[in-house]
Each structure stands twice: as C-alpha cells, then as structure tokens.
Design a protein around this motif. Structure first.
Motif, PDB file in Angstrom:
ATOM      1  N   GLY A 232       0.769  -1.234   0.000  1.00  0.00           N
ATOM      2  CA  GLY A 232       0.000   0.000   0.000  1.00  0.00           C
ATOM      3  C   GLY A 232       0.794   1.274   0.000  1.00  0.00           C
ATOM      4  O   GLY A 232       0.215   2.362  -0.002  1.00  0.00           O
ATOM      5  N   HIS A 233       2.142   1.181   0.030  1.00  0.00           N
ATOM      6  CA  HIS A 233       3.008   2.365   0.039  1.00  0.00           C
ATOM      7  C   HIS A 233       3.909   2.367  -1.187  1.00  0.00           C
ATOM      8  O   HIS A 233       4.268   1.301  -1.704  1.00  0.00           O
ATOM      9  CB  HIS A 233       3.907   2.375   1.279  1.00  0.00           C
ATOM     10  N   ILE A 234       4.287   3.550  -1.630  1.00  0.00           N
ATOM     11  CA  ILE A 234       5.361   3.670  -2.611  1.00  0.00           C
ATOM     12  C   ILE A 234       6.673   3.748  -1.846  1.00  0.00           C
ATOM     13  O   ILE A 234       6.854   4.625  -0.994  1.00  0.00           O
ATOM     14  CB  ILE A 234       5.180   4.913  -3.503  1.00  0.00           C
ATOM     15  N   VAL A 235       7.590   2.817  -2.140  1.00  0.00           N
ATOM     16  CA  VAL A 235       8.862   2.777  -1.414  1.00  0.00           C
ATOM     17  C   VAL A 235      10.008   3.365  -2.233  1.00  0.00           C
ATOM     18  O   VAL A 235      11.055   3.711  -1.667  1.00  0.00           O
ATOM     19  CB  VAL A 235       9.210   1.340  -0.980  1.00  0.00           C
ATOM     20  N   GLU A 236       9.821   3.467  -3.557  1.00  0.00           N
ATOM     21  CA  GLU A 236      10.857   4.087  -4.393  1.00  0.00           C
ATOM     22  C   GLU A 236      10.223   4.612  -5.672  1.00  0.00           C
ATOM     23  O   GLU A 236       9.322   3.984  -6.232  1.00  0.00           O
ATOM     24  CB  GLU A 236      11.974   3.096  -4.723  1.00  0.00           C
ATOM     25  N   LEU A 237      10.697   5.768  -6.118  1.00  0.00           N
ATOM     26  CA  LEU A 237      10.188   6.397  -7.332  1.00  0.00           C
ATOM     27  C   LEU A 237      11.359   7.070  -8.031  1.00  0.00           C
ATOM     28  O   LEU A 237      12.033   7.928  -7.446  1.00  0.00           O
ATOM     29  CB  LEU A 237       9.099   7.426  -6.992  1.00  0.00           C
ATOM     30  N   ALA A 238      11.601   6.672  -9.285  1.00  0.00           N
ATOM     31  CA  ALA A 238      12.746   7.216 -10.010  1.00  0.00           C
ATOM     32  C   ALA A 238      12.522   7.040 -11.501  1.00  0.00           C
ATOM     33  O   ALA A 238      11.607   6.317 -11.929  1.00  0.00           O
ATOM     34  CB  ALA A 238      14.032   6.513  -9.579  1.00  0.00           C
ATOM     35  N   ASP A 239      13.372   7.704 -12.303  1.00  0.00           N
ATOM     36  CA  ASP A 239      13.299   7.460 -13.730  1.00  0.00           C
ATOM     37  C   ASP A 239      13.775   6.041 -14.014  1.00  0.00           C
ATOM     38  O   ASP A 239      14.503   5.432 -13.225  1.00  0.00           O
ATOM     39  CB  ASP A 239      14.143   8.487 -14.495  1.00  0.00           C
ATOM     40  N   ARG A 240      13.345   5.513 -15.140  1.00  0.00           N
ATOM     41  CA  ARG A 240      13.569   4.101 -15.457  1.00  0.00           C
ATOM     42  C   ARG A 240      15.048   3.714 -15.407  1.00  0.00           C
ATOM     43  O   ARG A 240      15.423   2.721 -14.777  1.00  0.00           O
ATOM     44  CB  ARG A 240      13.010   3.820 -16.847  1.00  0.00           C
ATOM     45  N   ASP A 241      15.897   4.471 -16.082  1.00  0.00           N
ATOM     46  CA  ASP A 241      17.307   4.081 -16.178  1.00  0.00           C
ATOM     47  C   ASP A 241      17.971   4.084 -14.809  1.00  0.00           C
ATOM     48  O   ASP A 241      18.757   3.185 -14.490  1.00  0.00           O
ATOM     49  CB  ASP A 241      18.042   5.023 -17.141  1.00  0.00           C
ATOM     50  N   THR A 242      17.647   5.095 -13.988  1.00  0.00           N
ATOM     51  CA  THR A 242      18.244   5.162 -12.656  1.00  0.00           C
ATOM     52  C   THR A 242      17.790   4.001 -11.796  1.00  0.00           C
ATOM     53  O   THR A 242      18.592   3.366 -11.097  1.00  0.00           O
ATOM     54  CB  THR A 242      17.872   6.495 -11.978  1.00  0.00           C
ATOM     55  N   LEU A 243      16.500   3.685 -11.842  1.00  0.00           N
ATOM     56  CA  LEU A 243      15.980   2.635 -10.978  1.00  0.00           C
ATOM     57  C   LEU A 243      16.558   1.269 -11.343  1.00  0.00           C
ATOM     58  O   LEU A 243      16.915   0.485 -10.467  1.00  0.00           O
ATOM     59  CB  LEU A 243      14.458   2.602 -11.056  1.00  0.00           C
ATOM     60  N   PHE A 244      16.681   0.983 -12.629  1.00  0.00           N
ATOM     61  CA  PHE A 244      17.195  -0.324 -13.025  1.00  0.00           C
ATOM     62  C   PHE A 244      18.709  -0.415 -12.852  1.00  0.00           C
ATOM     63  O   PHE A 244      19.236  -1.501 -12.602  1.00  0.00           O
ATOM     64  CB  PHE A 244      16.811  -0.633 -14.466  1.00  0.00           C
ATOM     65  N   ALA A 245      19.413   0.711 -12.974  1.00  0.00           N
ATOM     66  CA  ALA A 245      20.875   0.677 -12.852  1.00  0.00           C
ATOM     67  C   ALA A 245      21.339   0.780 -11.408  1.00  0.00           C
ATOM     68  O   ALA A 245      22.338   0.153 -11.026  1.00  0.00           O
ATOM     69  CB  ALA A 245      21.487   1.808 -13.682  1.00  0.00           C
ATOM     70  N   ALA A 246      20.637   1.575 -10.599  1.00  0.00           N
ATOM     71  CA  ALA A 246      21.105   1.821  -9.226  1.00  0.00           C
ATOM     72  C   ALA A 246      19.925   1.921  -8.264  1.00  0.00           C
ATOM     73  O   ALA A 246      19.630   2.997  -7.731  1.00  0.00           O
ATOM     74  CB  ALA A 246      21.937   3.103  -9.181  1.00  0.00           C
ATOM     75  N   PRO A 247      19.209   0.819  -8.018  1.00  0.00           N
ATOM     76  CA  PRO A 247      18.093   0.857  -7.056  1.00  0.00           C
ATOM     77  C   PRO A 247      18.619   1.114  -5.655  1.00  0.00           C
ATOM     78  O   PRO A 247      19.689   0.652  -5.280  1.00  0.00           O
ATOM     79  CB  PRO A 247      17.479  -0.536  -7.180  1.00  0.00           C
ATOM     80  N   ARG A 248      17.843   1.860  -4.862  1.00  0.00           N
ATOM     81  CA  ARG A 248      18.269   2.184  -3.500  1.00  0.00           C
ATOM     82  C   ARG A 248      17.529   1.370  -2.442  1.00  0.00           C
ATOM     83  O   ARG A 248      18.124   0.903  -1.486  1.00  0.00           O
ATOM     84  CB  ARG A 248      18.060   3.687  -3.232  1.00  0.00           C
ATOM     85  N   HIS A 249      16.217   1.223  -2.598  1.00  0.00           N
ATOM     86  CA  HIS A 249      15.447   0.539  -1.559  1.00  0.00           C
ATOM     87  C   HIS A 249      15.731  -0.958  -1.608  1.00  0.00           C
ATOM     88  O   HIS A 249      15.818  -1.557  -2.699  1.00  0.00           O
ATOM     89  CB  HIS A 249      13.957   0.802  -1.756  1.00  0.00           C
ATOM     90  N   PRO A 250      15.877  -1.618  -0.468  1.00  0.00           N
ATOM     91  CA  PRO A 250      16.147  -3.063  -0.457  1.00  0.00           C
ATOM     92  C   PRO A 250      15.087  -3.877  -1.196  1.00  0.00           C
ATOM     93  O   PRO A 250      15.416  -4.873  -1.857  1.00  0.00           O
ATOM     94  CB  PRO A 250      16.167  -3.410   1.033  1.00  0.00           C
ATOM     95  N   TYR A 251      13.826  -3.465  -1.111  1.00  0.00           N
ATOM     96  CA  TYR A 251      12.770  -4.208  -1.802  1.00  0.00           C
ATOM     97  C   TYR A 251      12.941  -4.105  -3.320  1.00  0.00           C
ATOM     98  O   TYR A 251      12.745  -5.083  -4.045  1.00  0.00           O
ATOM     99  CB  TYR A 251      11.402  -3.675  -1.381  1.00  0.00           C
ATOM    100  N   THR A 252      13.315  -2.924  -3.816  1.00  0.00           N
ATOM    101  CA  THR A 252      13.548  -2.763  -5.250  1.00  0.00           C
ATOM    102  C   THR A 252      14.703  -3.640  -5.707  1.00  0.00           C
ATOM    103  O   THR A 252      14.647  -4.268  -6.773  1.00  0.00           O
ATOM    104  CB  THR A 252      13.844  -1.291  -5.574  1.00  0.00           C
ATOM    105  N   GLU A 253      15.764  -3.704  -4.910  1.00  0.00           N
ATOM    106  CA  GLU A 253      16.894  -4.558  -5.253  1.00  0.00           C
ATOM    107  C   GLU A 253      16.465  -6.021  -5.360  1.00  0.00           C
ATOM    108  O   GLU A 253      16.891  -6.743  -6.276  1.00  0.00           O
ATOM    109  CB  GLU A 253      17.986  -4.421  -4.192  1.00  0.00           C
ATOM    110  N   ILE A 254      15.623  -6.451  -4.447  1.00  0.00           N
ATOM    111  CA  ILE A 254      15.160  -7.837  -4.466  1.00  0.00           C
ATOM    112  C   ILE A 254      14.290  -8.097  -5.690  1.00  0.00           C
ATOM    113  O   ILE A 254      14.409  -9.142  -6.347  1.00  0.00           O
ATOM    114  CB  ILE A 254      14.409  -8.149  -3.161  1.00  0.00           C
ATOM    115  N   LEU A 255      13.399  -7.158  -6.025  1.00  0.00           N
ATOM    116  CA  LEU A 255      12.568  -7.317  -7.216  1.00  0.00           C
ATOM    117  C   LEU A 255      13.423  -7.440  -8.466  1.00  0.00           C
ATOM    118  O   LEU A 255      13.208  -8.326  -9.306  1.00  0.00           O
ATOM    119  CB  LEU A 255      11.627  -6.112  -7.367  1.00  0.00           C
TER     120      LEU A 255
END
Length: 325
Positions: A232-255
């Motif tokens: 129910g929460h947004i944990v990370e929001l970024a442009d596509r290239d940044t998110l796929f190249a350098a995710p910050r949130h642990p959940y994003t890294e796991i995904l």
C-alpha cells in the motif's frame, strides 16, 4: 515547470468490514495508504510490485471506478474526488482504461464495432455515419481489419481482443489512459506487439499512461519513470534508467534480482525474499518492509520512513522511503 497532467496526493483506500452484532469491529484492510505521485503529459509512469501491494486499487481509485477513502486526485488541475456523478462522467472523456483481461472486459453479445463505438454514442456529437468512419479508422490504427467490426469478441484471438480494448480507450482522444496489466494475459510475442502499439500511439497522440504491471522487462521497455509499491506504500520512485541501474530501496533490489538474465555467462545475483507479505489489515509498525528486510534495525520497527528525495549521479532525483538508503 509545466504543471503535471495527473497529480495524486496522499491517496488512501481502506476497506471496512460490516459490523456484526455483539462482535468487535474488524480492522480495515489498508489496500492503499498514503500514495502520492505525478504523471506528466505524454509520460508513462509504471506502478510495479508483487501481487496484493495495491497497484490496481491505486489505478482504479484514480479513475474513481473505486471510490477512494481520502486523498486528492487532480487531472489538469481539477479535483476529481469531489465531482458529482454527472460531472465525473463528463470528465471521463479525458481518462480511459485498458483492462487486464481482454475477454472479460468486452461484451460478448455485442459486435466489435459496437463495442468500440460505445464511447462515441455515450458522449454524442457524432452522426451514425461519422461513428462508423471513426470506428473503421480506429480498427485500422490498432492493427485490425475494418471489416472485422461485424465479428463478435469470441471470434478474435487474445491479442486482437486487447487491440479492441485499446481502440475503445482511444476513441475519445483521452489525455490519460490507465493500463491495468494490459499484456499479462497474452503470449510473449503478442505482448511485444501490443507494447509497441501503445508506444506508437503515445508518440503520435501525446497520451500519458499510468501503467500497472509486474513484468519488469515490459516496464523497462515502455516506462519513463517507475514507482515501486509494497503493502500500500510507494517505497521508491525514479526514472527508469536510474531505478534499473542503481536501485536504492532493499525491496527494489530484491525485485530486480528476480529478473531472469538472458546471457548464461552472466552470473545471477538472486536475492531471496524471506517470509510472506504481512496482512494489509494488520500492517507492521514503522517501515512496512522491516519484517522481511535484510537491513532492518530497531529504528525501522519504530519509525515510518518518509519518501525522501535523493540526488542521483546524473543530477536527477530518486525518491526513497528507507532509513538507511
């Protein structure tokens, strides 16, 4: 800066169970709890996350197909949550939806041409001849033969039925289309065709997409920015290239670690996510991800992290809800 087409602030959708006689009230299911984001004109914002995180509920609340519990949804600066039924009906010209199931979302008793023409009839302003001409143009634009307008939905393949849904959503020249996992029920080869069609239509007509998906390969291909949701929460929001190249949130890294690598010579870096998602009726205190997070500490159990901007190496902004990232 140009004002966004869609601005969502602190959106909540809680489901309340009916009170039973002589029994304590059950806690509400917090399907969406304080979501905020913006979509620019001609932009694709993808909402991603595991099943049950609130992606579809967010998208349908934006359209008021589900009435939000609280929060603000502004389209072109106009608040949608306070509009009455008739005013909201008129506003639906500007925001349409493509549903996940390309068969269940089409009336099996109507011919394909009537399905695509329905929005044109509902909003008027066109003669029968003009509607027929518009329907033929829409069929051709989404890659269907105009003569197939006389056929019924069951006579089309899954990809063709989804093209019918796209044609119907496109009929009124909307500014925003909500795409609720529009390719998840299709074969992989057909997925690519439909995604490329959506991108072509966006480039031609300047349409903005709110794209709900769980297939990160599709998201990487079509989106400009990505919002990652968890419980129910947004944990990370970024442009596509940044998110796929350098995710910050642990959940994003796991995904992202779960995305298959096509090159067998590239070593897999799979991070296993422990445990099951908590119930949205009884979410954890503090950070909702702390029960499964490898970085969790006492502060995570006690304090809820806010979505905070972080500067990227390229000079952009990456929003993260994490105490340590």
């Amino acid at each position: 800066m140009t004002a966004p087409l869609l601005a969502v602030e602190n959106l909540r959708k809680h489901y309340f169970a009916p009170r039973q006689w002589l029994r304590a009230a059950r806690p509400p299911i917090q399907a969406v709890d304080g979501v905020s984001f913006q979509v620019a004109r001609g932009e694709t914002l993808a909402l991603v996350g595991e099943s049950g995180c609130g992606k579809t509920t967010t998208a349908k609340s934006v359209m008021r197909l589900i009435e939000p519990t609280s929060g603000s949804v502004r389209l072109d600066g106009e608040e949608l949550t306070t509009l009455d039924t008739e005013a909201m009906r008129k506003r639906r010209r500007d925001v349409q939806i493509i549903f996940q199931d390309p068969y269940a979302s089409l009336n099996p008793r109507w011919r394909a041409g009537d399905i695509v023409a329905e929005p044109l009839r509902n909003f008027g302003g066109m003669t029968a001849a003009q509607r027929r001409e518009r329907v033929q143009w829409l069929f051709a634009r989404v890659g269907l033969r105009p003569e197939s307008a006389a056929r019924y939905p069951h006579e089309f393949s899954g990809g063709q039925r989804q093209r019918l849904g796209i044609a119907r959503a496109l009929a009124l020249n909307p500014k925003l289309i909500v795409c609720d996992e529009p390719v998840s029920a299709l074969d992989v080869s057909v997925q690519a065709q439909v995604v490329n069609l959506l991108m072509d239509l966006q480039q031609e007509f300047g349409i903005a997409y709110l794209f709900v998906a769980h297939d990160l390969a599709v998201v990487r291909h079509i989106s400009h920015r990505v919002a990652v949701m968890y419980l129910g929460h947004i944990v990370e929001l970024a442009d596509r290239d940044t998110l796929f190249a350098a995710p910050r949130h642990p959940y994003t890294e796991i995904l992202l670690s779960a995305v298959p690598v096509p090159d067998p010579r590239t070593p897999a870096r799979r991070i296993l996510l422990q445990g099951d998602p908590p119930s949205p009726a009884n979410p954890p205190s503090g950070c909702r991800f702390h029960t499964r997070c490898p970085l969790a500490q006492e502060v995570c159990r006690r304090d809820k992290p806010e979505l905070t901007p972080r500067e990227t190496a390229a000079g952009g902004t990456q929003w993260v809800a994490c105490h340590f990232r």
